[in-house]
Scaffold this active site. Sequence first.
Site, mmCIF file in Angstrom:
data_model
loop_
_atom_site.group_PDB
_atom_site.id
_atom_site.type_symbol
_atom_site.label_atom_id
_atom_site.label_comp_id
_atom_site.label_asym_id
_atom_site.label_seq_id
_atom_site.Cartn_x
_atom_site.Cartn_y
_atom_site.Cartn_z
ATOM 1 N N LYS A 10 60.497 -9.498 90.881
ATOM 2 C CA LYS A 10 61.589 -8.649 90.390
ATOM 3 C C LYS A 10 62.778 -9.461 89.891
ATOM 4 O O LYS A 10 63.304 -9.204 88.822
ATOM 5 C CB LYS A 10 62.081 -7.703 91.486
ATOM 6 C CG LYS A 10 61.118 -6.612 91.870
ATOM 7 C CD LYS A 10 61.771 -5.607 92.819
ATOM 8 C CE LYS A 10 62.357 -6.229 94.076
ATOM 9 N NZ LYS A 10 61.356 -6.854 94.973
ATOM 10 N N ARG A 85 66.457 1.183 97.697
ATOM 11 C CA ARG A 85 65.288 0.860 98.519
ATOM 12 C C ARG A 85 65.020 1.883 99.592
ATOM 13 O O ARG A 85 64.051 1.737 100.352
ATOM 14 C CB ARG A 85 65.494 -0.473 99.232
ATOM 15 C CG ARG A 85 65.485 -1.651 98.319
ATOM 16 C CD ARG A 85 65.239 -2.902 99.114
ATOM 17 N NE ARG A 85 65.851 -4.001 98.414
ATOM 18 C CZ ARG A 85 65.297 -5.215 98.308
ATOM 19 N NH1 ARG A 85 64.166 -5.474 98.888
ATOM 20 N NH2 ARG A 85 65.907 -6.144 97.639
ATOM 21 N N ARG A 124 57.725 -20.268 97.505
ATOM 22 C CA ARG A 124 59.175 -20.260 97.278
ATOM 23 C C ARG A 124 59.915 -20.830 98.490
ATOM 24 O O ARG A 124 60.953 -21.472 98.339
ATOM 25 C CB ARG A 124 59.646 -18.829 96.993
ATOM 26 C CG ARG A 124 61.116 -18.764 96.624
ATOM 27 C CD ARG A 124 61.514 -17.397 96.136
ATOM 28 N NE ARG A 124 61.593 -16.426 97.219
ATOM 29 C CZ ARG A 124 61.805 -15.123 97.048
ATOM 30 N NH1 ARG A 124 61.933 -14.632 95.837
ATOM 31 N NH2 ARG A 124 61.889 -14.316 98.075
ATOM 32 N N ARG A 130 64.712 -20.582 101.003
ATOM 33 C CA ARG A 130 65.418 -19.356 101.360
ATOM 34 C C ARG A 130 65.170 -19.036 102.814
ATOM 35 O O ARG A 130 64.035 -19.067 103.274
ATOM 36 C CB ARG A 130 64.924 -18.213 100.467
ATOM 37 C CG ARG A 130 66.039 -17.551 99.707
ATOM 38 C CD ARG A 130 65.496 -16.526 98.761
ATOM 39 N NE ARG A 130 65.168 -15.268 99.427
ATOM 40 C CZ ARG A 130 64.947 -14.131 98.769
ATOM 41 N NH1 ARG A 130 65.008 -14.119 97.457
ATOM 42 N NH2 ARG A 130 64.663 -13.039 99.438
ATOM 43 N N ARG A 141 59.483 -8.204 106.068
ATOM 44 C CA ARG A 141 59.984 -7.663 104.794
ATOM 45 C C ARG A 141 58.925 -6.792 104.117
ATOM 46 O O ARG A 141 59.238 -5.757 103.548
ATOM 47 C CB ARG A 141 60.414 -8.803 103.866
ATOM 48 C CG ARG A 141 61.774 -9.391 104.258
ATOM 49 C CD ARG A 141 61.947 -10.817 103.785
ATOM 50 N NE ARG A 141 61.912 -10.942 102.349
ATOM 51 C CZ ARG A 141 61.561 -12.080 101.716
ATOM 52 N NH1 ARG A 141 61.229 -13.151 102.402
ATOM 53 N NH2 ARG A 141 61.581 -12.127 100.416
HETATM 54 P P1 ADP Z 1 63.038 -9.506 98.454
HETATM 55 O O1 ADP Z 1 62.258 -10.424 97.561
HETATM 56 O O2 ADP Z 1 62.683 -9.671 99.900
HETATM 57 O O3 ADP Z 1 62.950 -8.103 98.001
HETATM 58 P P2 ADP Z 1 65.895 -9.629 97.779
HETATM 59 O O4 ADP Z 1 66.517 -10.860 97.299
HETATM 60 O O5 ADP Z 1 65.775 -8.502 96.816
HETATM 61 O O6 ADP Z 1 64.481 -10.071 98.347
HETATM 62 O O7 ADP Z 1 66.648 -9.102 99.091
HETATM 63 C C1 ADP Z 1 66.857 -9.943 100.176
HETATM 64 C C2 ADP Z 1 67.420 -9.156 101.365
HETATM 65 O O8 ADP Z 1 68.670 -8.565 101.005
HETATM 66 C C3 ADP Z 1 66.564 -7.982 101.848
HETATM 67 O O9 ADP Z 1 65.528 -8.384 102.718
HETATM 68 C C4 ADP Z 1 67.636 -7.134 102.543
HETATM 69 O O10 ADP Z 1 67.974 -7.641 103.814
HETATM 70 C C5 ADP Z 1 68.831 -7.293 101.635
HETATM 71 N N1 ADP Z 1 68.869 -6.225 100.596
HETATM 72 C C6 ADP Z 1 68.731 -6.399 99.266
HETATM 73 N N2 ADP Z 1 68.803 -5.225 98.626
HETATM 74 C C7 ADP Z 1 68.979 -4.264 99.579
HETATM 75 C C8 ADP Z 1 69.113 -2.854 99.572
HETATM 76 N N3 ADP Z 1 69.064 -2.147 98.433
HETATM 77 N N4 ADP Z 1 69.278 -2.227 100.755
HETATM 78 C C9 ADP Z 1 69.342 -2.900 101.893
HETATM 79 N N5 ADP Z 1 69.211 -4.219 101.984
HETATM 80 C C10 ADP Z 1 69.031 -4.923 100.843
#
Ligand code: ADP
Length: 187
Positions: A10, A85, A124, A130, A141
């Site tokens: 994404k 989400r 990654r 990360r 996750r």
């Molecule tokens: P991933 O590849 O795990 O989807 P992201 O970089 O999109 O990684 O998000 C990393 C973390 O940031 C998530 O695991 C969550 O803790 C937090 N996060 C991101 N977007 C949201 C959201 N819309 N609602 C709640 N937590 C979020």
Amino acid sequence: MLLGPPGAGKGTQAKELAGRLGIPAVSTGDIFRANVADGTPLGKQAQEFMDRGDYVPDSVTNAMVRDRLAEPDCAGGFLLDGYPRTPAQVAELDAMLAERGQHVEQVLEIVAPADEVVRRLLLRAVEQGRSDDTEEVIRRRLEVYAEQTAPLAAAYRERGVLTQVDGIGTVEEVAERMIGAVRGQAS
Ligand code: ADP
């Protein structure tokens, strides 16, 4: 809006697609990570959840997105990556957009099998270090995604705005599919 499990690509595709469409990409994960790195109050609130692989509470996330969308560069449209989400975030987004006279135009769901996304996330972990890319947190996750976020696709499909895109292939191949899906819907 982009939907898809962690590791589907994404973030990578959001930057590519937003560049091509000339609109900003609003990536909630990136915004949270920047706040954690800067040690802001928001970062301090978010970090414990992120480190566990859990979602940051809706109230915190919704307020952050509302602030971001109020920036002038978002006035003419934007690409959401990582938001919404949860069903509560869907409802809040609908309300925010309605206030602005906007609506969700298109949702692209990047589809990739679980073994492939786990492989990418572990890679990654080595490349970027990360803190949420450890095996245990990755598992969490994916679980949280399956429980809370995967059902959102069905809701957007019912609205007639969902397009699935195969996330397997090179970054360029997937980007071509994404732009094809956007053009297909626009015509
Ligand atoms: P991933 O590849 O795990 O989807 P992201 O970089 O999109 O990684 O998000 C990393 C973390 O940031 C998530 O695991 C969550 O803790 C937090 N996060 C991101 N977007 C949201 C959201 N819309 N609602 C709640 N937590 C979020």
